[in-house]
Design an enzyme around this catalytic site. Structure first.
Site, mmCIF file in Angstrom:
data_model
loop_
_atom_site.group_PDB
_atom_site.id
_atom_site.type_symbol
_atom_site.label_atom_id
_atom_site.label_comp_id
_atom_site.label_asym_id
_atom_site.label_seq_id
_atom_site.Cartn_x
_atom_site.Cartn_y
_atom_site.Cartn_z
ATOM 1 N N ALA A 32 0.999 -1.266 0.264
ATOM 2 C CA ALA A 32 0.135 -0.178 -0.160
ATOM 3 C C ALA A 32 1.354 1.243 0.282
ATOM 4 O O ALA A 32 1.114 1.842 0.772
ATOM 5 C CB ALA A 32 -0.929 -0.301 1.430
ATOM 6 N N LEU A 33 1.995 1.456 -1.003
ATOM 7 C CA LEU A 33 3.024 1.817 -0.957
ATOM 8 C C LEU A 33 2.518 3.469 -1.247
ATOM 9 O O LEU A 33 1.330 4.007 -1.708
ATOM 10 C CB LEU A 33 3.627 2.259 -1.824
ATOM 11 C CG LEU A 33 4.280 1.054 -2.156
ATOM 12 C CD1 LEU A 33 5.511 0.189 -3.365
ATOM 13 C CD2 LEU A 33 5.468 0.713 -0.709
ATOM 14 N N HIS A 37 6.851 6.054 1.637
ATOM 15 C CA HIS A 37 8.121 5.214 1.234
ATOM 16 C C HIS A 37 8.833 5.065 -0.214
ATOM 17 O O HIS A 37 9.521 4.763 -0.073
ATOM 18 C CB HIS A 37 6.827 4.048 0.780
ATOM 19 C CG HIS A 37 5.796 2.850 1.351
ATOM 20 N ND1 HIS A 37 4.923 2.809 1.780
ATOM 21 C CD2 HIS A 37 6.745 1.930 3.067
ATOM 22 C CE1 HIS A 37 4.061 2.455 2.623
ATOM 23 N NE2 HIS A 37 5.106 1.809 2.880
ATOM 24 N N GLN A 61 2.511 -9.220 13.340
ATOM 25 C CA GLN A 61 2.917 -7.799 14.033
ATOM 26 C C GLN A 61 1.750 -7.533 14.050
ATOM 27 O O GLN A 61 1.596 -6.067 14.850
ATOM 28 C CB GLN A 61 4.324 -6.834 13.010
ATOM 29 C CG GLN A 61 3.247 -7.113 11.894
ATOM 30 C CD GLN A 61 4.835 -5.684 11.316
ATOM 31 O OE1 GLN A 61 5.462 -6.471 10.859
ATOM 32 N NE2 GLN A 61 4.753 -4.320 11.072
ATOM 33 N N LYS A 149 8.099 8.019 11.589
ATOM 34 C CA LYS A 149 6.699 7.935 11.797
ATOM 35 C C LYS A 149 6.470 7.075 12.348
ATOM 36 O O LYS A 149 5.877 7.316 13.970
ATOM 37 C CB LYS A 149 5.619 8.126 11.022
ATOM 38 C CG LYS A 149 4.561 8.314 11.493
ATOM 39 C CD LYS A 149 3.627 8.280 10.187
ATOM 40 C CE LYS A 149 3.156 6.487 9.273
ATOM 41 N NZ LYS A 149 2.585 5.459 10.601
ATOM 42 N N VAL A 176 7.101 12.106 6.282
ATOM 43 C CA VAL A 176 6.830 12.931 5.189
ATOM 44 C C VAL A 176 5.645 13.191 5.283
ATOM 45 O O VAL A 176 4.096 12.291 5.304
ATOM 46 C CB VAL A 176 7.040 12.389 3.185
ATOM 47 C CG1 VAL A 176 6.559 13.189 2.323
ATOM 48 C CG2 VAL A 176 8.210 11.307 3.456
ATOM 49 N N SER A 185 0.330 6.847 5.301
ATOM 50 C CA SER A 185 0.350 5.655 6.403
ATOM 51 C C SER A 185 -0.413 5.132 5.304
ATOM 52 O O SER A 185 -1.363 6.060 5.383
ATOM 53 C CB SER A 185 -0.386 6.553 7.924
ATOM 54 O OG SER A 185 -0.164 5.399 7.627
ATOM 55 N N ARG A 187 -2.184 3.071 6.546
ATOM 56 C CA ARG A 187 -3.991 3.299 7.002
ATOM 57 C C ARG A 187 -4.833 4.727 6.649
ATOM 58 O O ARG A 187 -6.043 4.584 6.797
ATOM 59 C CB ARG A 187 -3.546 3.200 8.746
ATOM 60 C CG ARG A 187 -3.221 1.978 9.156
ATOM 61 C CD ARG A 187 -2.603 1.586 10.815
ATOM 62 N NE ARG A 187 -2.605 0.598 10.834
ATOM 63 C CZ ARG A 187 -1.719 0.180 11.124
ATOM 64 N NH1 ARG A 187 -0.516 0.128 10.968
ATOM 65 N NH2 ARG A 187 -1.789 -1.305 11.182
HETATM 66 O O1 PAF Z 1 7.219 -0.525 9.008
HETATM 67 C C1 PAF Z 1 7.006 -1.497 8.412
HETATM 68 O O2 PAF Z 1 5.894 -1.204 6.936
HETATM 69 C C2 PAF Z 1 6.618 -2.643 8.986
HETATM 70 O O3 PAF Z 1 6.190 -3.106 10.356
HETATM 71 C C3 PAF Z 1 8.039 -3.377 8.562
HETATM 72 C C4 PAF Z 1 9.057 -2.628 9.181
HETATM 73 C C5 PAF Z 1 7.629 -3.538 7.400
HETATM 74 C C6 PAF Z 1 8.150 -4.713 9.339
HETATM 75 O O4 PAF Z 1 7.010 -5.600 8.615
#
Ligand code: PAF
Length: 280
Positions: A32-33, A37, A61, A149, A176, A185, A187
């Protein structure tokens, strides 16, 4: 751009590149760039011979099944953005490839994970550490790029690199922001149009805190920020913390002789957003 989904293919290709003396700049992502990123990638591309990016939504995570399910995914769009930014290799594995068996590895990051994201998202940093360690092992980068962030994540990853003696330089990159101040983000894509209009209030409040902290104790400033969020019914503040930039522990005085940041986590509708600002 090469795209691999298998660990072995990625490892053997990059091993060969390293043998030929080419440096690897790595940007791990969950896809979801967005432009945040891409900024990391532009820098990595500039500072290394090869830009390697991973796209993997890491289930380990997420401490909330709904959050994992709803996490935005659009690999086709990501691939087009990666082509445009000059990515040399995309590693996009399936979960089974990354975790063929149950992960037993455990990490203890001590005080770094006892606060803020660590306290509110149990197991989150363990999951981040497991995947980042694996991704470093697969891609073997000279440098890896992370956004500020996720300031606490950055501190955890620096600690991980020290604990595991990993031969990689961690490069922190500034947050950014959209033109209205909202921190970029993945999200953000889940906000409704109405929520998206309201969202800049988060950074406005952080800026207000920075501009008005003179003459206020840290506890009074925290109280004021809480009150500001209470005036906005769409927002549910999870925490606003004022913390040391090295050990991330809450500070009770502005004079700790080191850097101090303000950190916020807030729910806007169904979306949880984080942001931070440097005070000192
Ligand atoms: O920051 C993120 O997008 C994630 O926590 C990462 C570092 C890609 C690990 O899954």
């Amino acid at each position: 751009m090469l795209t691999f989904s298998k660990i072995k293919d990625t490892q053997s290709f990059l091993e060969n590149e390293r043998k030929h003396g080419r440096s690897i700049g790595f940007v791990p992502t969950m896809g979801a760039l967005h432009d945040g990123h891409l900024e990391l990638m532009r820098r990595a591309k500039n500072e290394n011979d090869l830009l390697v990016v991973s796209v993997f939504v890491n289930p380990l995570q997420f401490n909330n099944a709904e959050d994992l399910k709803k996490y935005p995914r659009d690999l086709k769009k990501d691939e087009a953005l990666l082509q445009a930014v000059g990515c040399d290799l995309l590693f996009a594995p399936q979960t089974q490839e990354m975790y063929p068996k149950e992960e037993t590895k455990n990490y203890d990051f001590g005080e770094l994970e006892s606060v803020m994201e660590g306290a509110h998202r149990p197991g989150h940093f363990k999951g981040v550490a497991i995947v980042v360690n694996k991704l470093f092992d697969i891609t073997g980068p000279q440098r890896a790029y992370f956004g500020e962030k996720d300031f606490q994540q950055l501190a955890i990853i620096k600690k991980l690199v020290g604990m595991e003696s990993l031969p990689v330089e961690i490069v922190p990159c500034p947050i950014v922001r959209e033109t209205d101040g909202l921190a970029m983000s993945s999200r953000n894509a889940r906000l409704t149009p109405e929520e998206r209009e309201l969202a800049p209030f988060i950074f406005e409040t952080l800026q207000w805190a920075k501009n008005n902290k003179g003459g206020m104790t840290t506890s009074l400033l925290k109280q004021k920020v809480n009150e500001l969020f209470e005036t906005r019914p769409h927002f549910q503040l999870e925490y606003f913390e004022i913390a040391d930039d090295k050990n991330l522990q809450p500070v009770t005085s502005w004079e700790n002789g080191r850097g101090i940041l303000g950190f916020v986590a807030v729910h806007l509708g169904k979306v949880r957003l984080i942001d931070n600002i440097r005070f000192i």
